[in-house]
Design an enzyme around this catalytic site. Structure first.
Site, mmCIF file in Angstrom:
data_model
loop_
_atom_site.group_PDB
_atom_site.id
_atom_site.type_symbol
_atom_site.label_atom_id
_atom_site.label_comp_id
_atom_site.label_asym_id
_atom_site.label_seq_id
_atom_site.Cartn_x
_atom_site.Cartn_y
_atom_site.Cartn_z
ATOM 1 N N VAL A 57 0.831 -1.211 0.000
ATOM 2 C CA VAL A 57 0.000 0.000 0.000
ATOM 3 C C VAL A 57 0.876 1.276 0.000
ATOM 4 C CG1 VAL A 57 -0.166 0.012 2.534
ATOM 5 C CG2 VAL A 57 -2.006 1.001 1.203
ATOM 6 N N GLU A 58 0.353 2.337 -0.641
ATOM 7 C CA GLU A 58 1.119 3.586 -0.826
ATOM 8 C C GLU A 58 1.195 4.372 0.490
ATOM 9 O OE1 GLU A 58 2.737 4.157 -3.449
ATOM 10 O OE2 GLU A 58 2.801 6.254 -4.011
ATOM 11 N N LYS A 117 6.214 1.519 3.876
ATOM 12 C CA LYS A 117 7.182 1.110 2.851
ATOM 13 C C LYS A 117 8.614 1.259 3.370
ATOM 14 C CE LYS A 117 4.522 2.192 -1.396
ATOM 15 N NZ LYS A 117 4.497 0.978 -2.223
ATOM 16 N N SER A 136 3.958 5.020 -6.502
ATOM 17 C CA SER A 136 3.476 5.878 -7.581
ATOM 18 C C SER A 136 3.804 7.335 -7.302
ATOM 19 C CB SER A 136 1.954 5.782 -7.704
ATOM 20 O OG SER A 136 1.530 4.466 -7.778
ATOM 21 N N HIS A 157 8.838 1.686 -11.420
ATOM 22 C CA HIS A 157 7.409 2.013 -11.435
ATOM 23 C C HIS A 157 6.723 1.315 -12.602
ATOM 24 C CE1 HIS A 157 4.009 5.121 -11.934
ATOM 25 N NE2 HIS A 157 3.692 4.283 -10.984
HETATM 26 N N1 LIG Z 1 -2.841 0.047 -9.114
HETATM 27 C C1 LIG Z 1 -2.094 0.679 -9.985
HETATM 28 O O1 LIG Z 1 -2.525 0.971 -11.117
HETATM 29 C C2 LIG Z 1 -0.663 1.022 -9.647
HETATM 30 C C3 LIG Z 1 0.216 1.341 -10.691
HETATM 31 C C4 LIG Z 1 1.565 1.610 -10.389
HETATM 32 C C5 LIG Z 1 1.992 1.584 -9.067
HETATM 33 N N2 LIG Z 1 1.094 1.291 -8.073
HETATM 34 C C6 LIG Z 1 1.622 1.240 -6.696
HETATM 35 O O2 LIG Z 1 1.759 -0.127 -6.343
HETATM 36 C C7 LIG Z 1 1.598 -0.273 -4.927
HETATM 37 C C8 LIG Z 1 0.500 -1.297 -4.636
HETATM 38 O O3 LIG Z 1 -0.688 -0.871 -5.267
HETATM 39 P P1 LIG Z 1 -1.870 -1.891 -5.614
HETATM 40 O O4 LIG Z 1 -2.703 -1.205 -6.634
HETATM 41 O O5 LIG Z 1 -1.347 -3.258 -5.848
HETATM 42 O O6 LIG Z 1 -2.655 -1.853 -4.221
HETATM 43 P P2 LIG Z 1 -3.604 -2.980 -3.577
HETATM 44 O O7 LIG Z 1 -4.444 -2.249 -2.606
HETATM 45 O O8 LIG Z 1 -4.229 -3.821 -4.604
HETATM 46 O O9 LIG Z 1 -2.549 -3.900 -2.795
HETATM 47 C C9 LIG Z 1 -1.841 -3.380 -1.709
HETATM 48 C C10 LIG Z 1 -1.096 -4.475 -0.993
HETATM 49 O O10 LIG Z 1 -0.529 -3.893 0.184
HETATM 50 C C11 LIG Z 1 -0.832 -4.719 1.275
HETATM 51 N N3 LIG Z 1 -0.921 -3.931 2.503
HETATM 52 C C12 LIG Z 1 -1.902 -3.088 2.880
HETATM 53 N N4 LIG Z 1 -1.627 -2.590 4.095
HETATM 54 C C13 LIG Z 1 -0.460 -3.144 4.477
HETATM 55 C C14 LIG Z 1 0.322 -3.055 5.645
HETATM 56 N N5 LIG Z 1 -0.070 -2.306 6.694
HETATM 57 N N6 LIG Z 1 1.481 -3.767 5.697
HETATM 58 C C15 LIG Z 1 1.861 -4.552 4.671
HETATM 59 N N7 LIG Z 1 1.149 -4.686 3.538
HETATM 60 C C16 LIG Z 1 0.003 -3.997 3.461
HETATM 61 C C17 LIG Z 1 -2.162 -5.370 0.944
HETATM 62 O O11 LIG Z 1 -2.344 -6.547 1.687
HETATM 63 C C18 LIG Z 1 -1.963 -5.644 -0.558
HETATM 64 O O12 LIG Z 1 -1.235 -6.853 -0.739
HETATM 65 C C19 LIG Z 1 1.294 1.114 -4.394
HETATM 66 O O13 LIG Z 1 2.484 1.706 -3.978
HETATM 67 C C20 LIG Z 1 0.739 1.837 -5.627
HETATM 68 O O14 LIG Z 1 0.902 3.229 -5.543
HETATM 69 C C21 LIG Z 1 -0.211 1.002 -8.330
#
Ligand SMILES: NC(=O)c1ccc[n+]([C@@H]2O[C@H](COP(=O)([O-])OP(=O)(O)OC[C@H]3O[C@@H](n4cnc5c(N)ncnc54)[C@H](O)[C@@H]3O)[C@@H](O)[C@H]2O)c1
Length: 292
Positions: free
Chosen positions: A71-72, A77, A99, A120
């Site tokens: 999660v962002e 992180k 992101s 990214h």
């Molecule tokens: N979705 C997109 O289009 C996209 C594109 C590029 C980058 N990103 C980046 O990728 C990363 C993940 O995004 P996503 O879309 O897969 O999100 P998502 O919500 O689908 O998944 C997030 C993950 O983080 C985990 N998580 C949540 N809270 C947590 C915690 N306290 N400790 C450990 N893990 C935890 C969740 O269990 C899950 O596995 C983010 O940094 C996001 O900004 C997303």
């Protein structure tokens, strides 16, 4: 490049797809997510081709490459990267799929900040032909070289972002266009539907073929210069969250997953949009392979 040991930390939308990309390219992947159910779901989705780990440290043990994609959240992180750093192979590379967060700040908790860079990805990672590589202030040239070799092994092209700026490059371009589109719709000049037609019927296909700078050359820079004089001063420079977005969110119209946003999202519309996206991205990915 031989198979690498890759740890994917996070099993959400991105983690699952990124794991798929590495496995498809023949790398050895271990996935960790904070819930064991998510790890099991990712493994099932990938027909057991990835290993699962009970802890992030276990996943990263001896890894050549870590892909952090939880999660962002800066604190979460930073803590996770610091936790797994001692577990990596001696020359292992740490990457974050953030992101929006600063790579330099994310590296602050590390003993050796030179081994972290932003990698990214774009969704869906298996279909998007490109990855942005983002340098933090301390990223070592060797870390970048390794990441470039990894991306080449995956068949992904890379864009190098030499400074750790908000939104990197792709999202900055996207938001610059969104700002203008939202300003035009808010002013009643054009409808949201017509903006979408304009983008999908002109800019999208053209950009797919040529990119922006090649198109400027093709248009002729003298023309670009003359048109710039008229258009540049007329563009929106609004620095706030656009009022239209605030208003829709306040009404609970948060987009496709809430059932409405700019459009009404019945289930069949969502399915059609998904199919269209996959079809166009497959075509774009295949065409990108033929680009000179
Ligand atoms: N979705 C997109 O289009 C996209 C594109 C590029 C980058 N990103 C980046 O990728 C990363 C993940 O995004 P996503 O879309 O897969 O999100 P998502 O919500 O689908 O998944 C997030 C993950 O983080 C985990 N998580 C949540 N809270 C947590 C915690 N306290 N400790 C450990 N893990 C935890 C969740 O269990 C899950 O596995 C983010 O940094 C996001 O900004 C997303």
């Amino acid at each position: 490049m031989g198979p690498l040991r890759v740890a994917v930390l996070g099993g959400g939308t991105m983690g699952r797809e990124i794991a798929r990309v590495f496995v498809t390219a023949g790398h050895e992947v271990t996935v960790w997510s904070r819930s064991p159910e998510t790890v099991a779901a990712v493994r099932a989705d990938l027909d057991g081709a990835v290993a699962g780990a009970d802890s992030a440290a276990d996943a990263a043990n001896g890894a050549d490459l870590v892909v952090e994609t939880i999660v962002e959240d800066l604190g979460l992180k930073t803590a996770l990267l610091a936790e797994v750093e001692p577990c990596l192979a001696a020359d292992g590379v740490l990457t974050t799929n953030t992101s929006s967060l600063s790579i330099t700040r994310l590296a602050r908790g590390l003993r050796n900040p030179s081994r972290l860079l932003g990698m990214h990805w774009f969704h869906p990672a298996s279909h998007m032909p490109l990855v942005e590589l983002v340098l933090g202030a301390d990223t070592a040239p060797d870390t970048l070289e390794r990441a470039e070799r990894v991306c080449a092994s995956l068949g992904k092209s890379t864009v190098l972002v030499r400074e750790d700026i908000p939104g990197f490059v792709v999202n900055r371009l996207q938001y610059a266009l969104m700002r203008e589109a939202l300003a035009l719709v808010a002013a009643g000049v054009v409808s949201a539907e017509d903006i979408d037609l304009a983008v999908s019927g002109t800019l999208g296909p053209r950009w797919c073929a040529s990119g922006l700078f090649e198109l400027m050359d093709l248009a002729g820079l003298n023309t670009v210069r003359r048109v710039s004089k008229v258009i540049m001063p007329a563009l929106s420079t609004d620095a706030e969250v656009p009022e239209l977005i605030e208003q829709l969110c306040a009404e609970g119209r948060r987009g496709a997953t809430s059932g409405s946003g700019f459009y009404a999202w019945a289930a069949d519309r969502l399915t059609r949009a998904g199919h269209a996206r996959t079809a166009f991205l497959t075509l774009a990915r295949d065409l990108a392979r033929d680009r000179p």
